[in-house]
Enzyme design. Structure first.
Site, short mmCIF file in Angstrom:
data_model
loop_
_atom_site.label_atom_id
_atom_site.label_comp_id
_atom_site.label_asym_id
_atom_site.label_seq_id
_atom_site.Cartn_x
_atom_site.Cartn_y
_atom_site.Cartn_z
N SER A 188 1.85 -7.67 -0.47
CA SER A 188 2.63 -8.61 0.36
C SER A 188 1.89 -9.90 0.70
O SER A 188 2.51 -10.88 1.11
CB SER A 188 3.10 -7.93 1.64
N TYR B 157 -8.05 0.57 -3.27
CA TYR B 157 -6.96 1.10 -4.10
C TYR B 157 -6.20 -0.08 -4.66
O TYR B 157 -6.46 -1.23 -4.32
CB TYR B 157 -6.00 1.97 -3.25
N ASP C 57 0.28 -6.61 5.01
CA ASP C 57 -0.35 -7.90 5.32
C ASP C 57 0.63 -8.93 5.87
O ASP C 57 0.31 -9.63 6.83
CB ASP C 57 -1.03 -8.48 4.07
N THR D 81 0.82 -1.22 0.00
CA THR D 81 0.00 0.00 0.00
C THR D 81 0.84 1.25 0.00
O THR D 81 0.47 2.27 -0.60
CB THR D 81 -0.92 0.00 1.24
N GLU E 244 -2.10 -27.82 28.02
CA GLU E 244 -3.31 -28.37 27.35
C GLU E 244 -3.07 -29.75 26.74
O GLU E 244 -3.98 -30.51 26.50
CB GLU E 244 -3.76 -27.39 26.25
N LYS F 56 0.17 -7.26 12.74
CA LYS F 56 -0.91 -6.40 12.21
C LYS F 56 -2.19 -6.84 12.91
O LYS F 56 -2.74 -7.90 12.65
CB LYS F 56 -1.03 -6.55 10.70
N1 DAS Z 1 -2.48 -5.85 0.22
C1 DAS Z 1 -1.76 -5.21 1.29
C2 DAS Z 1 -0.30 -5.62 1.22
O1 DAS Z 1 0.34 -5.45 0.18
C3 DAS Z 1 -1.81 -3.75 1.20
C4 DAS Z 1 -0.99 -3.12 2.29
O2 DAS Z 1 0.21 -2.90 2.12
O3 DAS Z 1 -1.56 -2.89 3.33
O4 DAS Z 1 0.19 -6.10 2.24
#
Ligand code: DAS
Length: 356
Positions: A86, A53, A120, A39, A313, A192
């Protein structure tokens, strides 16, 4: 007419200023920005598109040109290693990127490295590099949650902050770092945690510090082994053994685990409920897979603090299974794959999970 004294002092001042400028120019860090897509290199159709996008569109030279203020922080140059979202990263991408980072880190004319990356799988790449790149120079992974075309885009400041962090000698020796939303995280711990907000990245153990107006402020340092203190070295790694992840839930069956093993997985990461719990419907299959040499690693779908306790567990000693400790399933997959490049002994694999 200028007196001789005034002329001499003017000349001395000018020489002093020139020296100071040259010293400053010499002391500016040399930082290489490796671009992989995501992104932070994304573009949307409209400024209101903060979540809709296309990722991986803007090339590295345009990224660097879009934040001219960075030239005051460091001497910068960019390389376009990949141009992908990613979620499409493969282990081959990881190894290729790791090799390039390690090679640059060896160069005397490189003081720090920034990697622009999709968010990601950013945490997986940062953890991988933290384990395999033998350098104490700053390596900083950065992304953005909004494309540069969006209102309140976060990429420009994230990139500026990443260069500031990679330029700062105080960032040395802390392992691979992740800079997002003014915070500096350990590449080992960060994940994330939110899917469409600028404050998406969290660590269950907190950030290491902050970067504000081009300066870093530190509050913690990592305690787990990394980089120069790691037994893993990218120069000795040609590829990663396949490792799969299967998600635990109510009504789960052993189908996914058996399919992963049948496809050649050398280890299976169980993303268990609770404390890495395993359904009674799945235990027999995992025991059989272990008897056939597949490593079984109990992680948890529960993250955000705490860790999977060995022999709690499930009787891990008796079953010869491994617990992922505090690592989430996606990070456990990275460490399990690296561990299998060195051993097939479950106790040794467990040692890696406790020390890295
Ligand atoms: N699709 C996601 C990625 O490339 C976009 C981002 O960077 O958040 O990880």
């Amino acid at each position: 007419m200028l007196t001789k004294t005034f002329t001499r002092s003017l000349a001395a001042t000018l020489v002093g200023l020139a020296l100071a400028a040259s010293v400053h120019a010499q002391t500016k860090s040399h930082v290489v920005v490796l671009a992989t897509g995501g992104t932070i290199a994304g573009a949307g159709a409209d400024a209101a598109n903060s979540a809709t996008y296309q990722a991986a569109k803007v090339p590295v030279d345009k990224l660097l040109a879009s934040v001219p203020e960075m030239s005051k922080l460091a001497d910068l140059r960019g390389e376009q290693v990949f141009q992908i979202a990613s979620e499409s990263f493969t282990d081959e991408h990881l190894v290729t990127l790791g090799r390039r980072v390690a090679a640059l880190a060896k160069q005397d004319d490189v003081d720090g490295i920034v990697i622009t990356h999709g968010t990601d799988t950013l945490e997986e790449t940062a953890f991988f590099l933290n384990l395999v790149v033998p350098t104490d120079k700053p390596v900083v992974v950065v992304g953005s949650m909004r494309p540069g075309t969006a209102l309140s885009a976060d990429g420009a400041l994230n990139l500026y902050n990443a260069v500031a962090t990679a330029s700062d000698r105080a960032s040395r020796g802390k392992g691979v770092l992740v800079v997002m939303n003014d915070e500096i995280f350990s590449g080992r711990d960060v994940t994330k945690a939110i899917n469409i907000r600028p404050d998406a990245f969290k660590s269950p153990w907190g950030s290491l510090g902050m970067v504000v107006e081009g300066k870093t402020y530190w509050f913690r340092a990592p305690v787990k082994r990394h980089t120069v203190n790691s037994e893993f070295n990218i120069e000795a790694i040609k590829s990663l053994p396949p490792v799969g992840i299967a998600y635990g839930s109510g009504n789960v069956t052993d189908v996914a685990y058996k399919a992963l093993a049948a496809s050649g997985a050398k280890a299976i990461i169980h993303a268990g409920t609770g404390n890495g719990s395993v359904s009674a419907q799945v235990v027999p299959a995992l025991r059989e897979l272990r008897s056939k040499g597949v490593q079984i690693v109990r992680s948890a779908r529960v993250t955000g603090g705490g860790f999977v306790l060995r022999n709690a567990e499930q009787p891990d000693d008796q079953y010869d299974w491994v617990v992922a400790h505090d690592l989430n399933p996606q990070k456990a997959r990275i460490l399990a794959a690296l561990a299998l490049t060195r051993t097939t002994d479950a106790r040794e694999v467990q040692r890696f999970f406790m020390e890295y």
